[in-house]
Design a protein around this motif. Structure first.
Motif, PDB file in Angstrom:
ATOM      1  N   UNK A 790     -70.627   5.527  60.580  1.00  0.00           N
ATOM      2  CA  UNK A 790     -71.168   4.204  60.297  1.00  0.00           C
ATOM      3  C   UNK A 790     -72.279   4.227  59.270  1.00  0.00           C
ATOM      4  N   UNK A 791     -72.997   5.359  59.261  1.00  0.00           N
ATOM      5  CA  UNK A 791     -74.138   5.423  58.355  1.00  0.00           C
ATOM      6  C   UNK A 791     -73.787   5.925  56.964  1.00  0.00           C
ATOM      7  N   UNK A 792     -72.518   5.948  56.623  1.00  0.00           N
ATOM      8  CA  UNK A 792     -72.099   6.519  55.344  1.00  0.00           C
ATOM      9  C   UNK A 792     -72.704   5.737  54.179  1.00  0.00           C
ATOM     10  N   UNK A 793     -73.141   6.484  53.155  1.00  0.00           N
ATOM     11  CA  UNK A 793     -73.673   5.828  51.955  1.00  0.00           C
ATOM     12  C   UNK A 793     -73.016   6.443  50.735  1.00  0.00           C
ATOM     13  N   UNK A 794     -72.979   5.649  49.691  1.00  0.00           N
ATOM     14  CA  UNK A 794     -72.350   6.070  48.452  1.00  0.00           C
ATOM     15  C   UNK A 794     -73.407   6.109  47.365  1.00  0.00           C
ATOM     16  N   UNK A 795     -73.436   7.194  46.582  1.00  0.00           N
ATOM     17  CA  UNK A 795     -74.462   7.293  45.570  1.00  0.00           C
ATOM     18  C   UNK A 795     -73.930   7.993  44.318  1.00  0.00           C
ATOM     19  N   UNK A 796     -74.691   7.859  43.243  1.00  0.00           N
ATOM     20  CA  UNK A 796     -74.299   8.478  41.983  1.00  0.00           C
ATOM     21  C   UNK A 796     -74.780   9.914  41.905  1.00  0.00           C
ATOM     22  N   UNK A 797     -74.571  10.526  40.756  1.00  0.00           N
ATOM     23  CA  UNK A 797     -74.850  11.948  40.587  1.00  0.00           C
ATOM     24  C   UNK A 797     -76.315  12.297  40.773  1.00  0.00           C
ATOM     25  N   UNK A 798     -77.185  11.317  40.603  1.00  0.00           N
ATOM     26  CA  UNK A 798     -78.604  11.610  40.592  1.00  0.00           C
ATOM     27  C   UNK A 798     -79.226  11.668  41.976  1.00  0.00           C
ATOM     28  N   UNK A 799     -78.431  11.468  43.004  1.00  0.00           N
ATOM     29  CA  UNK A 799     -78.988  11.461  44.353  1.00  0.00           C
ATOM     30  C   UNK A 799     -79.708  12.765  44.670  1.00  0.00           C
ATOM     31  N   UNK A 800     -80.697  12.730  45.561  1.00  0.00           N
ATOM     32  CA  UNK A 800     -81.475  13.910  45.913  1.00  0.00           C
ATOM     33  C   UNK A 800     -80.608  14.914  46.682  1.00  0.00           C
ATOM     34  N   UNK A 801     -81.052  16.185  46.649  1.00  0.00           N
ATOM     35  CA  UNK A 801     -80.262  17.227  47.303  1.00  0.00           C
ATOM     36  C   UNK A 801     -80.435  17.166  48.821  1.00  0.00           C
ATOM     37  N   UNK A 802     -81.613  17.410  49.285  1.00  0.00           N
ATOM     38  CA  UNK A 802     -81.882  17.326  50.717  1.00  0.00           C
ATOM     39  C   UNK A 802     -81.252  18.461  51.492  1.00  0.00           C
ATOM     40  N   UNK A 803     -81.628  18.536  52.752  1.00  0.00           N
ATOM     41  CA  UNK A 803     -81.038  19.566  53.607  1.00  0.00           C
ATOM     42  C   UNK A 803     -79.768  19.017  54.236  1.00  0.00           C
ATOM     43  N   UNK A 804     -78.632  19.594  53.824  1.00  0.00           N
ATOM     44  CA  UNK A 804     -77.375  19.019  54.301  1.00  0.00           C
ATOM     45  C   UNK A 804     -76.282  20.073  54.399  1.00  0.00           C
ATOM     46  N   UNK A 805     -75.380  19.823  55.340  1.00  0.00           N
ATOM     47  CA  UNK A 805     -74.121  20.548  55.334  1.00  0.00           C
ATOM     48  C   UNK A 805     -73.258  19.816  54.334  1.00  0.00           C
ATOM     49  N   UNK A 806     -72.503  20.560  53.561  1.00  0.00           N
ATOM     50  CA  UNK A 806     -71.806  19.887  52.477  1.00  0.00           C
ATOM     51  C   UNK A 806     -70.408  20.413  52.264  1.00  0.00           C
ATOM     52  N   UNK A 807     -69.593  19.535  51.688  1.00  0.00           N
ATOM     53  CA  UNK A 807     -68.237  19.922  51.313  1.00  0.00           C
ATOM     54  C   UNK A 807     -67.839  19.067  50.129  1.00  0.00           C
ATOM     55  N   UNK A 808     -66.850  19.524  49.399  1.00  0.00           N
ATOM     56  CA  UNK A 808     -66.364  18.749  48.276  1.00  0.00           C
ATOM     57  C   UNK A 808     -64.904  18.424  48.527  1.00  0.00           C
TER      58      UNK A 808
END
Length: 887
Positions: A790-808
């Motif tokens: 529900x909390x999904x957000x969409x952002x452009x390339x300039x978004x901050x990195x932050x501490x996150x688990x990630x996948x492409x």
RNA sequence: GGGCGCUUAGCUCAGAGGUAGAGCGCCUCUCUGACGCAGAGGAGGUCGGAGGUUCAAGUCCUCCAGCGCCCACCA
């Protein structure tokens, strides 16, 4: 009707027989002659009247039914001819076994009473298989059901024989044939079952008539020594040069016989000397004839030693074998005995060891009949599927031998030839002639009957009224497809082609589909009596899987590559679950259509007014259109398994797993246009898929079809889906596939992080490509629902990195915020992924830096490799970025 | 003696030159309003062996092995 009244679990037992009765009542199975319509004809490989429906029949008839139902839906006038075969030998074996229980043989009854008994038996049991076939759901034309001893069919058989006789194809005479001492009839070469069996090879000395050493021969049948008329050696065999032309003494009977030279003797076998017994061995018979030797017969039709064998008279041939060997041993004439494996021919029906035996027999000359039948296959006017059977057919046809068509049995078509009892002259005629050509009045009909395959070879046209020029014959002949197992390619398929060309002047069908044989999971023939399997009806009724499940399970595994199909009950569980899936999809769709099932929808290929198709709708329509094309192409190529698999994957893996989930989002969105479009699309695609599925699973599709809006009274006669080309939208499909990748990526990250299924997450989706970002925007609601994000957000390339688990995934960076405690696990996962990326990148770059690849591979391949490398590099850079952000 | 087919994940099988797939089984999670005969996420294969062709081989060629089938009058 409220949805709650529809049970949550599908039970075939409640509906299958009901729908079959409905179809029968409506007459859908019957195809009348109708010159305005394009016919499509399949001739059923006729089951024997003695047979119960076994699993092989189930596959065979299901495949035919799939073709017939499919073509019928395509608008063809589809006619499937059912019937049964009188099966002479098979029926004799069954009935004589019954008689034996009462201590009787057929000879105690005599011909007339036996035939009456057989007809009676046929009346009682001959129709069981029809009932079983009906339970399978097959849609053959029961109005046309034919039995190969129906009066009309008998006429055709007699006619065929008389024509062949008149044209000189038939000949009669004493010939050595395969004789069954139990059934007391000849059997054709194709009805012999050969197997390696243990035997003993005896080396026996035949002393010289001049008192010399003579010669040692090798035989495994010492009992036939009594009928020896010569000993043969190879003309070039120097060991025996001296002996040729002299005489040796046949032991046991002390008969002097010549030593002859013949090239057919193999000097390398045994001692290189062959005893010649023209009365009891086919090769010896030939050699004997060529050398003008007499033929002695010492074994009678029951396999017993003849009266002139003295002490052996009346002994069974195997008893006599032992006795003869013992006598030879005592005489000291056995030089050697060795265990020996040899190929023994047994009667296919009763398993008795066959005996080469000389009797009066009828034959058909085949060479000339085979020629056109070879040509039509060479010219692809008849095509085999899979193609490899073409070679098998041609090999046999090119080496075809004359066909022994007479059987000393009673149940069948009696040969229409009359012997003059006075002068022996023969007359072939439909009715008893008053006189023979020489004017004698005492004629008796030939007692032998025709080989069962002679009559079944006429099946494609005798069933249509041939030899009369009936409207049926004109309209339904030539037919289209023959579906059968490989075991009767020669026995039946080849003969139908030859007879069709000979008697009607055209091929009986244009395509022959050879399907696998059904075996159990251990690779054994499935047989209820052997305890190696169950009957189809057991699976359908007692185990409750239903006919559709059995049909689908068999079709799904009937691939063209395999010669056998291994079948087990487990496979029915799979299909039962699939049925249940279909059932519940229908419940869902129906529930969501409630109150809006207007007929305006029915048959339409465009959504109703006010409906706004969304990305997901276009996507599923596109996928459906592809599936419809694929299924049609698969059926055209006789690739039934592929059609079944495509439908399974589409309905379950695509429609249920994804589209239904997308639909839920739109249905609750409160957007009326979206809701209406979704309802229509849900219905449109499901209804169409049911039609694609109907030929394989006729009952459940009919039942479900009636739960939904539909046009017409039965899915059986609904048109075959042919979706408009405009439904296929590759770009739209790609957009939704990318969405699906993102959903999967979030789900996967959730699972990795151990986020409880119930709790909501807030991933950030970073998309550098502006256009792609815009296309993803409207699909966010799907991500929220399908990934519980529900909390999904969409952002452009300039978004901050932050501490996150990630996948492409799908060109989107998926970043899931994490707690400090989760950092080590996240780091580990990222490092693993990075390592995988790097090794793949290394491989791709290795390829790209190899000069050969760049210069020799097609430019397009090189280009995609380059893109892949770029993509991998980009991902690797991103992963490194995520990692450094975690520090 | 000829010929054909098969050998891919524990099981049953797809895939027929460009990044190894499905169903079942197995592991973890889920009583989300179509379905627990369910849903989600995983683990698991040097594609029978050896050579060869190719920039590239489950995929094409050759040979071998195992299993199965067919044809043929080896006493």
């Amino acid at each position: 009707m409220a949805t709650e009244t529809i049970p949550k679990t599908y039970d075939p037992r409640l509906i299958e027989e009901r729908w079959y009765a409905f179809w029968l009542k409506r007459g859908y199975f019957h195809a009348p002659v109708d010159p305005r319509r394009d016919p499509y004809v399949i001739m059923m490989p006729l089951p024997n009247i003695t047979g119960d429906l076994h699993i092989g029949h189930a596959l065979n008839n299901t495949l035919q039914d799939v073709l017939i139902r499919w073509r019928r839906m395509q608008g063809r006038n589809a006619m499937w001819m059912p019937g049964t075969d009188h099966a002479s030998i098979g029926t004799h074996v069954v009935i004589e076994r019954e008689l034996a229980k009462e201590g009787q043989t057929r000879f105690d009854l005599g011909r007339d009473r036996f035939l009456a008994y057989a007809w009676d038996w046929k009346g009682k049991y001959g129709g069981i298989i029809y009932k079983q076939l009906k339970r399978m759901g097959v849609s053959c034309d029961w109005d046309r059901v034919t039995f190969t001893m129906d009066p009309r069919y008998q006429d055709a058989v007699i006619e065929a024989f008389l024509r062949l006789y008149a044209e000189g194809y038939v000949y009669y005479g004493k010939r050595m044939i395969n004789w069954c001492p139990h059934d007391l009839t000849s059997v054709s070469d194709l009805e012999v079952e050969y197997a390696e069996e243990a035997s003993t090879l005896y080396h026996v000395r035949y002393r010289g008539a001049d008192g010399g050493e003579g010669v040692v021969i090798a035989t495994q049948r010492p009992e036939t020594i009594l009928a020896d008329v010569a000993v043969a050696v190879h003309p070039d065999d120097e060991r025996y040069h001296e002996l040729v032309g002299r005489q040796v003494i046949v032991p046991l009977v002390n008969r002097p016989v010549p030593v002859i030279a013949d090239r057919r003797v193999d000097p390398a076998f045994g001692t290189g000397a062959l005893k010649i017994t023209p009365g009891h061995d086919p090769l010896d018979n030939e050699i004997g004839a060529d050398h003008g030797l007499p033929t002695l017969v010492m074994i009678d039709e029951r396999g017993r030693m003849a009266p002139e064998t003295g002490q052996y008279a009346g002994m069974d041939r195997f008893e006599a074998r032992t006795a003869a060997a013992e006598a030879l041993r005592i005489l000291g004439l056995i030089v050697r005995e060795e265990p020996y494996l040899t190929s023994i021919g047994r009667c296919e029906r009763c398993k008795t060891v066959l005996e080469p035996y000389i009797t009066d027999q009828w034959f058909v000359r085949m060479k000339e009949l085979a020629e056109p039948a070879i040509r039509v296959v060479r010219e692809a006017r008849v095509r085999f599927h899979p193609e490899r059977w073409t070679g098998v057919y041609l090999d046999w046809m090119e080496n075809i031998r004359d066909w022994n068509i007479s059987r000393r049995l009673w149940w069948g078509h009696q040969i229409p030839v009359w012997h003059c009892e006075t002068c022996g002259e023969m007359v072939a005629a439909r009715e008893r002639p008053a006189r023979c050509p020489n004017g004698h009045g005492s004629l008796r009909q030939e007692e032998q009957i025709l080989d069962t395959w002679f009559s079944s070879g006429l099946w494609p046209f005798a069933t249509l009224g041939w030899p009369k020029a009936t409207p049926e014959l004109g309209y339904f002949y030539p037919g289209h497809v023959l579906v059968t197992g490989r075991d009767i390619i020669f026995l039946w398929v080849a003969r139908m082609i030859m007879f069709g060309l000979k008697f009607v002047g055209d091929v009986p069908f244009t395509d022959v589909h050879i399907h696998p044989n059904v075996l159990n999971l251990e690779g054994k023939r499935m047989s209820k009596s052997l305890g190696t399997g169950l009957d189809p009806i057991d699976y359908i009724e007692s185990l409750g899987y239903g006919a559709d499940a059995l049909r689908y399970a068999l079709v799904l595994r009937s691939s063209q590559t395999q010669q056998d199909l291994r079948f087990g009950e487990k496979m029915l569980d799979d299909v039962r679950n699939f049925n249940n899936k279909i059932w519940n999809i229908a419940r869902f769709v129906r529930m969501n259509l409630e109150g809006d099932t207007g007929s305006a929808w029915v048959s339409s290929t465009t959504p109703p007014a006010g409906a706004a198709l969304g990305e997901a709708d276009s996507w599923i329509l596109s996928r459906f259109a592809r599936t419809a094309r694929e299924v049609t192409a698969d059926l055209e190529a006789f690739e039934f398994d592929k059609a079944a698999r495509a439908l399974y994957d589409f309905l379950w893996g695509t429609y249920a797993d994804w589209y239904v989930e997308f639909a839920k989002v739109r249905l609750v969105s409160g957007d009326a246009g979206a809701g209406r479009a979704t309802q229509w699309t849900l219905w449109r695609v499901l209804e169409g898929t049911l039609r694609l599925l109907h030929p394989i699973m006729p009952h459940i599709t009919e039942e479900v079809w009636h739960l939904l809006p539909h046009d017409g009274e039965s899915i059986m006669i609904a048109p075959w889906p042919d979706p408009p080309p405009g439904w296929i939208d590759e770009e739209g499909e790609r957009a939704v596939e990318r969405l699906m990748e993102v959903v999967r990526a979030i789900r996967s990250l959730r699972a990795d992080l151990g986020v409880p299924a119930g709790s909501v997450v807030a991933p950030r989706l970073r998309v550098s490509d502006e256009a792609r970002r815009r296309s993803l925007e409207p699909m966010l609601p799907y991500i929220r629902a399908l990934a519980r994000a529900d909390g999904v957000t969409l952002e452009g390339a300039s978004g901050p990195e932050g501490r996150a688990a990630a996948a492409i995934a799908g060109g989107v960076e998926v970043l899931m915020p994490v707690e400090d405690s989760e950092l080590p696990a996240v780091r580990r996962r990222l490092n693993q992924e990075l390592a995988r990326l790097r090794s793949e990148l290394e491989r791709v770059e290795g390829r790209l830096t190899s000069g050969d690849f760049i210069t020799r591979a097609p430019a397009q391949v090189v280009e995609t490799e380059r893109q892949r490398a770029a993509d991998l590099r980009g991902r690797a850079v991103a992963l490194e970025r995520y990692l450094s952000a975690l520090r």
